[in-house]
Design an enzyme around this catalytic site. Structure first.
Site, mmCIF file in Angstrom:
data_model
loop_
_atom_site.group_PDB
_atom_site.id
_atom_site.type_symbol
_atom_site.label_atom_id
_atom_site.label_comp_id
_atom_site.label_asym_id
_atom_site.label_seq_id
_atom_site.Cartn_x
_atom_site.Cartn_y
_atom_site.Cartn_z
ATOM 1 N N GLU A 115 0.842 -1.212 0.000
ATOM 2 C CA GLU A 115 0.000 0.000 0.000
ATOM 3 C C GLU A 115 0.873 1.257 0.000
ATOM 4 O O GLU A 115 0.553 2.243 -0.653
ATOM 5 C CB GLU A 115 -0.933 -0.015 1.208
ATOM 6 C CG GLU A 115 -1.995 -1.104 1.062
ATOM 7 C CD GLU A 115 -2.899 -1.179 2.269
ATOM 8 O OE1 GLU A 115 -2.374 -1.464 3.363
ATOM 9 O OE2 GLU A 115 -4.097 -0.942 2.124
ATOM 10 N N GLU A 164 -3.367 -9.766 3.648
ATOM 11 C CA GLU A 164 -4.127 -9.501 4.878
ATOM 12 C C GLU A 164 -5.181 -10.557 5.178
ATOM 13 O O GLU A 164 -5.473 -10.841 6.341
ATOM 14 C CB GLU A 164 -4.807 -8.127 4.806
ATOM 15 C CG GLU A 164 -3.857 -6.942 4.865
ATOM 16 C CD GLU A 164 -3.263 -6.541 3.520
ATOM 17 O OE1 GLU A 164 -3.362 -7.320 2.557
ATOM 18 O OE2 GLU A 164 -2.688 -5.439 3.444
#
Ligand code: NAD
Length: 699
Positions: free
Chosen positions: A109, A129
């Site tokens: 990210e 994740e």
């Protein structure tokens, strides 16, 4: 926090280097420090552009999981990662992310918030994740589809698999893959970089696509999990709403996931695998024995698999059998196994040859005097094992670890055949040994700390998850399994069908129902275990009879195509209603009343039988901590990882509620089968959890 980030100049390029060893995780203060460095470089007239690079062996490899766990438990407030990344993306000077090692989760990210990405050829990128029951929470679900398209982004976020640098380049996630020097080439790239190209403003790949196939795939391969579906939804939003609105949606989904039972379970499983490697009372600094050469006795089902485990880890291994025929059978089994992996493209032929070359088949003990560890895997018979340990005591060097793979026998009695019980212990591999991750390490009365610690380190090299067990019948895993299988049979005897029992437990999340598992193990094997276990039972207590009558009907399970179910082709089961009828008829003869049984009762009877027995294993010290039992069940028995293991599952329900249900079963089925474990009673009354109980601890 300027110590985690440094700024240096190469010509007119600011190089922002992240130093947060060992893997540059985004711990508290780290993203803020990176942002501040980028902003200060932006404000500095000496610089035309910025390169962000990892100072250790990797770029930012991911989020800091301890930090996430603290946020999840409400100990600390969440930070505004999205806001931090936005500020970076808004830099008026080009920001080039120079990536080596891995850029995973928050690391990717961060990379997406840069304007350009330059990769080392070995870099790995991904959004894993979901493996912790989460979705990206730093706008990953909104920026990633803008670079790689909605479908690929949804796949990456839902499946959690990483991609290579070349794949990233082909997808448009990377702008350049370097040939040699990452920093030098990233700086050159930055010197000629076009003006900032903000990822959040790139909309050309945002086309709505049909994600139903992916959803279907996820429902199947990640059964019972919500985070992968939430990740798909969040990525899908990118194509239909603005970046800001998409980020708000992601934020809602992220906080829902962060506080979900699924995430708690997966985090427990993740941290648990690390925790079980530490043995309470044995110092982490205990000197370990060097293992350079191994020996295995017996080339049957287990011995052949164990030899492969050593060979796969690069450790040469001597494999001893009693007859040439058995030795040939074992080696053929090994060759076939490797060849099948090669045919699936998961192993190269030269690697197969190298592994085979590490295994030396032989009939005698030649060379065993050089072994650092010897594992005995002959049939389950005490006299045979003792004879071998006598031989090993004579043959092996004084510091050799002598391990037995016994499933049921007393490790102390085996050790008594030697003059060095401190070197003797159990290495209980699970079948197939080269595939199953679990290794129960069984501590004998005399086993030394050095031998235990060495076994733990060795297990890691062998790519196994080792859990320490006391030397008690069935150790941790099989001991607890017994009441689970008992209850599954009782439920059919009381009126449920075989399919009801299997499907209720499958829906709970186990890979198969308990009766299907018996069919897989073999009802002949289960029958023998049952006959033997009778010796330990008090007379007059209700015993299950399903397996006994099926065995007598020559129904041995998958191996002969008929057990609790029929097996038309291999492992594919077909319901056989005659089996349930036969069991119900026998139950009627024995005077058992038939009744309707709910799926909830089936799940509770089977799973809480595991839990109650788990509590006994814990209070007697066979398992040192509840997490040891959880990891045994997660890695050896397919307990659903999102439930965190049986003891964690019980803690989540609340031990008062677990106790109440056990007491209900006690009232219905009797003291002998269902009396609550004293530790369960005690912890429930104190309002504690199994996780609070440590051997010698306060509970
Ligand atoms: P197996 O019958 O397939 O193999 C045993 C082998 O040992 C045979 O090939 C036999 O020829 C050989 N052997 C016997 N005496 C020997 C000697 N003196 N020297 C060398 N070889 C000798 O048995 P298995 O299923 O591989 O089980 C081996 C051990 O592993 C048992 O203690 C069993 O309880 C345990 N175990 C089995 C499983 C399983 O699922 N099969 C799982 C975990 C542990």
């Amino acid at each position: 926090m300027d110590q985690v980030v440094s700024i240096t100049a190469i010509r007119r390029i600011a190089v922002v280097t992240v130093h947060n060893p060992p893997v540059n995780a985004l711990g508290p203060g780290v993203p803020e420090a990176i942002r501040d460095a980028v902003k200060s470089a932006e404000a500095n007239a000496d610089f035309d552009a910025v390169v962000v690079i990892g100072g250790e062996s990797t770029f930012v490899s991911g989020s800091d999981l301890n930090y996430l766990a603290q946020v999840a438990s409400g100990e600390i407030p969440p930070r505004d990662l999205r806001g931090i990344f936005l500020e970076m993306e808004d830099s008026g000077k080009p920001v080039v992310m120079a990536i080596h090692g891995s850029a995973l989760g928050g690391g990717l990210e961060l990379a997406l918030a840069g304007h350009y990405r330059v990769l080392a050829p070995s870099a790995k990128l991904g959004q894993p994740e979901v493996n912790l029951g989460l979705i990206p929470g730093g706008a990953g679900t909104q920026r990633l589809p803008r670079l790689v398209g909605v479908l690929k982004a949804a796949e990456m976020c839902a499946l959690g698999q990483s991609i290579s640098a070349q794949e990233a380049l082909a997808l448009g996630l990377a702008d350049h893959v370097v040939n040699q020097d990452l920093l030098a080439e990233a700086v050159t790239f930055a010197e000629t970089a076009p003006p900032p190209n903000k990822t959040r403003e790139r909309n050309d790949k945002l086309v709505s696509v049909n994600l139903e196939d992916l959803q279907g795939q996820v429902r199947k391969s990640m059964r019972g999990r919500n985070a992968p579906l939430a990740a798909i939804d969040s990525v899908a939003k990118s194509a239909t709403v603005s970046f800001e609105e998409g980020c708000r949606y992601e934020a809602e989904q992220f906080s829902r996931c962060l506080t979900s039972a699924e995430s708690r379970g997966l985090m427990h499983a993740f941290f648990g695998e690390r925790e079980v490697t530490k043995i309470p009372g044995v110092s982490q600094d205990t000197a370990v024995l060097v293992i350079a050469k191994a020996g295995v006795i017996g080339a049957g089902t287990m011995g052949a698999g164990i030899a492969m485990v050593y060979a796969n880890a690069g450790i040469p291994v001597l494999l001893r059998e009693v007859t040439q025929e058995a030795l040939d059978r074992g080696m053929n089994h090994i060759r076939k196994n490797y060849a099948s992996t090669v045919s699936k493209g998961r192993l190269t032929q030269p690697e197969m040859d190298a592994r085979l070359a590490r295994i030396t088949p032989q009939l005698g003990y030649d060379g065993f005097e050089q072994c650092d560890v010897i594992t005995e895997a002959v049939f389950e018979q005490m006299q045979a094992k003792k004879k071998i340990f006598q031989d090993l005591d004579r043959v092996a060097k004084p510091t050799c670890i002598l391990a037995s793979n016994t499933s049921t026998l007393d490790v102390d009695e085996i050790a008594s055949a030697t003059k060095r019980p401190e070197y003797v212990l159990g290495h209980h591999f699970f079948s197939p040994a080269h595939i199953m991750r679990l290794l129960e390490i069984v501590r004998g009365r005399g086993t030394s700390d050095a031998v235990l610690a060495s076994s733990m380190v060795l297990a890691k090299r062998l790519k196994k998850v080792a859990v320490l067990s006391g030397n008690a019948r069935g150790f941790i895993g099989n001991r607890i399994l017994h009441p689970y299988i008992r209850e599954a049979q009782f439920l059919v005897e009381e009126g449920a069908s075989v399919e009801d029992v299997n499907s209720a437990i499958y829906d709970f999340g186990m890979p198969m129902g308990p009766l299907a598992m018996c069919d897989l193990i073999g009802l002949d094997v289960e029958y023998r275990i049952h006959q033997e276990s009778r010796l330990y039972h008090k007379p007059g207590i209700r015993e299950p009879f399903c397996i006994d009558i099926l065995y007598k009907e020559n129904r041995y399970g998958q191996k002969n195509g008929k057990g609790f179910s029929g097996y038309a082709s291999g492992r594919h089961s077909v319901a056989d209603t005659a089996v349930t009828q036969m069991i119900h008829a026998e139950a009627a003869k024995k005077g058992l009343a038939k009744r309707d049984i709910s799926r909830e009762e089936i799940a509770d009877r089977c799973i809480l039988a595991l839990v109650n027995e788990g509590a006994r294993v814990l209070e007697t010290g066979t398992a040192m901590r509840a997490v040891d039992i959880d990891i045994v069940y997660l890695t050896g028995y397919g307990f659903p990882s999102y439930r965190g293991g049986p003891m964690f599952y019980a803690d989540e329900i609340g031990l008062d509620r677990v106790l109440a249900r056990v007491v209900e079963f006690q009232a219905a089925h009797g003291e002998d089968l269902w009396s609550p474990a004293p530790l369960l009673v005690k912890l429930a009354h104190l309002g504690h959890k199994f996780a609070d109980h440590h051997l010698g601890g306060h509970s």
